[in-house]
Design a protein around this motif. Structure first.
Motif, PDB file in Angstrom:
ATOM      1  N   VAL A  13       0.858  -1.191   0.000  1.00 44.49           N
ATOM      2  CA  VAL A  13       0.000   0.000   0.000  1.00 44.49           C
ATOM      3  C   VAL A  13       0.891   1.236   0.000  1.00 44.49           C
ATOM      4  O   VAL A  13       1.832   1.341   0.791  1.00 44.49           O
ATOM      5  CB  VAL A  13      -0.925   0.024   1.226  1.00 44.49           C
ATOM      6  N   VAL A  14       0.571   2.142  -0.907  1.00 45.22           N
ATOM      7  CA  VAL A  14       1.293   3.416  -0.994  1.00 45.22           C
ATOM      8  C   VAL A  14       0.252   4.518  -1.080  1.00 45.22           C
ATOM      9  O   VAL A  14      -0.764   4.370  -1.757  1.00 45.22           O
ATOM     10  CB  VAL A  14       2.214   3.456  -2.236  1.00 45.22           C
ATOM     11  N   LYS A  15       0.501   5.589  -0.399  1.00 47.95           N
ATOM     12  CA  LYS A  15      -0.350   6.774  -0.528  1.00 47.95           C
ATOM     13  C   LYS A  15       0.543   7.932  -0.944  1.00 47.95           C
ATOM     14  O   LYS A  15       1.575   8.182  -0.319  1.00 47.95           O
ATOM     15  CB  LYS A  15      -1.045   7.101   0.797  1.00 47.95           C
ATOM     16  N   ILE A  16       0.137   8.589  -2.034  1.00 45.87           N
ATOM     17  CA  ILE A  16       0.914   9.744  -2.482  1.00 45.87           C
ATOM     18  C   ILE A  16       0.004  10.963  -2.550  1.00 45.87           C
ATOM     19  O   ILE A  16      -1.171  10.868  -2.917  1.00 45.87           O
ATOM     20  CB  ILE A  16       1.585   9.515  -3.859  1.00 45.87           C
ATOM     21  N   ALA A  17       0.553  12.106  -2.186  1.00 48.32           N
ATOM     22  CA  ALA A  17      -0.164  13.357  -2.385  1.00 48.32           C
ATOM     23  C   ALA A  17      -0.294  13.606  -3.882  1.00 48.32           C
ATOM     24  O   ALA A  17       0.446  13.031  -4.685  1.00 48.32           O
ATOM     25  CB  ALA A  17       0.603  14.504  -1.727  1.00 48.32           C
ATOM     26  N   TRP A  41      -4.482   6.657  -3.050  1.00 54.62           N
ATOM     27  CA  TRP A  41      -4.069   5.383  -2.482  1.00 54.62           C
ATOM     28  C   TRP A  41      -3.741   4.438  -3.620  1.00 54.62           C
ATOM     29  O   TRP A  41      -4.487   4.354  -4.599  1.00 54.62           O
ATOM     30  CB  TRP A  41      -5.202   4.775  -1.648  1.00 54.62           C
ATOM     31  N   MET A  42      -2.655   3.702  -3.489  1.00 54.39           N
ATOM     32  CA  MET A  42      -2.315   2.666  -4.460  1.00 54.39           C
ATOM     33  C   MET A  42      -2.152   1.342  -3.723  1.00 54.39           C
ATOM     34  O   MET A  42      -1.415   1.262  -2.742  1.00 54.39           O
ATOM     35  CB  MET A  42      -1.004   3.003  -5.188  1.00 54.39           C
ATOM     36  N   VAL A  43      -2.867   0.341  -4.201  1.00 54.12           N
ATOM     37  CA  VAL A  43      -2.715  -1.011  -3.673  1.00 54.12           C
ATOM     38  C   VAL A  43      -2.013  -1.818  -4.759  1.00 54.12           C
ATOM     39  O   VAL A  43      -2.501  -1.914  -5.891  1.00 54.12           O
ATOM     40  CB  VAL A  43      -4.076  -1.630  -3.324  1.00 54.12           C
ATOM     41  N   ILE A  44      -0.863  -2.365  -4.427  1.00 59.06           N
ATOM     42  CA  ILE A  44       0.015  -2.969  -5.428  1.00 59.06           C
ATOM     43  C   ILE A  44       0.148  -4.462  -5.148  1.00 59.06           C
ATOM     44  O   ILE A  44       0.619  -4.870  -4.080  1.00 59.06           O
ATOM     45  CB  ILE A  44       1.404  -2.302  -5.398  1.00 59.06           C
ATOM     46  N   GLN A  45      -0.272  -5.248  -6.142  1.00 54.38           N
ATOM     47  CA  GLN A  45      -0.145  -6.696  -6.016  1.00 54.38           C
ATOM     48  C   GLN A  45       0.839  -7.219  -7.048  1.00 54.38           C
ATOM     49  O   GLN A  45       0.824  -6.781  -8.206  1.00 54.38           O
ATOM     50  CB  GLN A  45      -1.496  -7.367  -6.218  1.00 54.38           C
ATOM     51  N   THR A  73       0.655  15.959  -5.425  1.00 58.01           N
ATOM     52  CA  THR A  73       1.927  16.519  -5.893  1.00 58.01           C
ATOM     53  C   THR A  73       2.935  15.428  -6.216  1.00 58.01           C
ATOM     54  O   THR A  73       3.982  15.705  -6.797  1.00 58.01           O
ATOM     55  CB  THR A  73       2.539  17.412  -4.805  1.00 58.01           C
ATOM     56  N   GLY A  74       2.649  14.187  -5.799  1.00 61.07           N
ATOM     57  CA  GLY A  74       3.555  13.076  -6.018  1.00 61.07           C
ATOM     58  C   GLY A  74       4.334  12.666  -4.775  1.00 61.07           C
ATOM     59  O   GLY A  74       4.988  11.622  -4.765  1.00 61.07           O
ATOM     60  N   ARG A  75       4.254  13.459  -3.709  1.00 63.51           N
ATOM     61  CA  ARG A  75       5.030  13.167  -2.498  1.00 63.51           C
ATOM     62  C   ARG A  75       4.464  11.941  -1.777  1.00 63.51           C
ATOM     63  O   ARG A  75       3.260  11.834  -1.582  1.00 63.51           O
ATOM     64  CB  ARG A  75       5.000  14.371  -1.558  1.00 63.51           C
ATOM     65  N   VAL A  76       5.358  11.033  -1.379  1.00 67.25           N
ATOM     66  CA  VAL A  76       4.924   9.804  -0.718  1.00 67.25           C
ATOM     67  C   VAL A  76       4.522  10.103   0.718  1.00 67.25           C
ATOM     68  O   VAL A  76       5.311  10.649   1.506  1.00 67.25           O
ATOM     69  CB  VAL A  76       6.038   8.739  -0.747  1.00 67.25           C
ATOM     70  N   LEU A  77       3.292   9.718   1.065  1.00 64.89           N
ATOM     71  CA  LEU A  77       2.787   9.922   2.419  1.00 64.89           C
ATOM     72  C   LEU A  77       2.809   8.629   3.225  1.00 64.89           C
ATOM     73  O   LEU A  77       3.020   8.651   4.434  1.00 64.89           O
ATOM     74  CB  LEU A  77       1.341  10.456   2.350  1.00 64.89           C
ATOM     75  N   VAL A  78       2.526   7.520   2.544  1.00 67.42           N
ATOM     76  CA  VAL A  78       2.537   6.210   3.203  1.00 67.42           C
ATOM     77  C   VAL A  78       3.231   5.226   2.272  1.00 67.42           C
ATOM     78  O   VAL A  78       2.975   5.223   1.064  1.00 67.42           O
ATOM     79  CB  VAL A  78       1.088   5.714   3.482  1.00 67.42           C
ATOM     80  N   SER A  93      -8.189   9.663  -2.486  1.00 69.23           N
ATOM     81  CA  SER A  93      -8.510   9.649  -1.057  1.00 69.23           C
ATOM     82  C   SER A  93      -9.831  10.375  -0.829  1.00 69.23           C
ATOM     83  O   SER A  93     -10.242  11.210  -1.642  1.00 69.23           O
ATOM     84  CB  SER A  93      -7.390  10.322  -0.268  1.00 69.23           C
ATOM     85  N   PRO A  94     -10.514  10.056   0.253  1.00 70.78           N
ATOM     86  CA  PRO A  94     -11.815  10.699   0.506  1.00 70.78           C
ATOM     87  C   PRO A  94     -11.742  12.223   0.517  1.00 70.78           C
ATOM     88  O   PRO A  94     -12.694  12.889   0.088  1.00 70.78           O
ATOM     89  CB  PRO A  94     -12.214  10.145   1.877  1.00 70.78           C
TER      90      PRO A  94
END
Lengths: 132, 177
Positions: free
Chosen positions: A36-40, A125-129, A42-47, A118-119
């Motif tokens: 799981v990755v969350k990016i703003a 949010w990106m879910v990567i499998q 702007t591209g900045r990684v948040l999670v 995101s809400p």
């Protein structure tokens, strides 16, 4: 083979998955079976979850705060990935699933990536499998 | 945010793991892959003359056949484009060259997929599923396959693209027109 998008903990194919991810604790995000990755926007990684760090081999502490497309996943800075994300944003709230070839340690690995706005509409949010 | 990345793959994938046809969702596309696989036999790709008109019948509305010209960069020119694909786009593509410039994102995804296929001489499969704001789910699948007379270089690319659900190519890929 396409990976199963369901899991007892959380349905990774649920229409409201972004809402569900938003409510999870960091420990719960880390325990999900997919990265799981969350990016703003702007591209900045948040999670950058522990599972994604484990599967990708990219250290989570090195990912936080960096630019996803410029510094971490430039192979996704393409019309086929980022272009589709941006076109989906024009259509409305983003919720797309696409398959991308190229992983950190394995350039031939096929990834199944679900991207959701995101809400609060400030991030994705990106879910990567990992598929075949 | 402008897309900055290269649209041509940075490395050949010839030694990469084999394509897994189980990834293909749509039965017609899967059948077309099987046909291509049967025609090539032990070769890396079939030749153009291996295909007969009857081979295209099941996928004809969704079919594309592209000439490949090698130079400083690849040039791709549509030879055959299925009626359903042209209806979705709202324009004829026959004899049209694909513009590799990424500001046309629809063409950018095409050029990248075609270049990947021409470089690697392997199937290239694209799948995208989009949930629209009204809850409708649209799917897009595209399989691009190499055609080669000598097994060394692609002379053509052949494949099919199918959309299903509630959106069009223009919705999915932006204003390509």
């Amino acid at each position: 083979m396409t990976a199963d998008m369901t899991d007892p903990m959380i349905d990774l194919d649920a229409p409201d998955l972004a809402d569900r991810l938003e409510r999870l604790s960091r420990a719960e995000l880390d325990a999900l079976p997919a990265g799981v990755v969350k990016i703003a926007k702007t591209g900045r990684v948040l999670v950058f979850s522990a599972k994604e760090a484990e599967l990708s081999g990219f250290r989570a502490d090195r990912a936080a705060g960096r630019d996803w497309f410029a510094e971490i996943a430039p192979c996704m800075d393409t019309p086929a990935f980022r272009g589709r994300l941006e076109e989906a944003a024009i259509l409305g709230r983003v919720d797309i699933y696409l398959e991308h070839t190229g992983d950190f340690r394995d350039p031939d690995r096929v990834l199944g990536v679900r991207i959701m706005e995101s809400p609060d509409r400030t991030a994705y949010w990106m879910v990567i499998q990992r598929l075949d | 945010m402008a897309v900055q990345g290269a649209i041509v793959p940075a490395r050949p994938l010839a030694a990469a793991r084999p394509f897994n046809p189980a990834r293909i969702r749509h039965p017609r596309i899967r059948e077309f892959h099987t046909l291509w696989d049967d025609l090539r036999g032990d070769r890396i790709a079939p030749a153009r003359d291996d295909f007969g008109p009857e081979d295209f019948r099941a996928v004809l509305p969704h079919l594309f056949l592209v000439d490949v010209e090698r130079g400083a960069a690849f040039r791709f020119v549509f030879r055959i484009v299925g009626t359903e694909l042209e209806r979705q786009l709202g324009r004829s593509l026959a004899q049209q060259e694909i513009d590799p410039l990424p500001q046309d994102r629809w063409a950018g995804t095409l050029y990248g997929a075609y270049a990947n296929c021409a470089i690697t001489l392997r199937p290239v499969y694209d799948y995208v599923r989009t949930r629209l704001p009204d809850g409708t789910v649209g799917e897009f699948e595209r399989l691009t396959l190499p055609v080669s007379a000598d097994g060394q270089a692609a002379t053509h690319l052949i494949g099919c693209a199918i959309l299903s659900g509630g959106f069009s190519i223009r919705d999915a890929w932006g204003r390509a027109g």
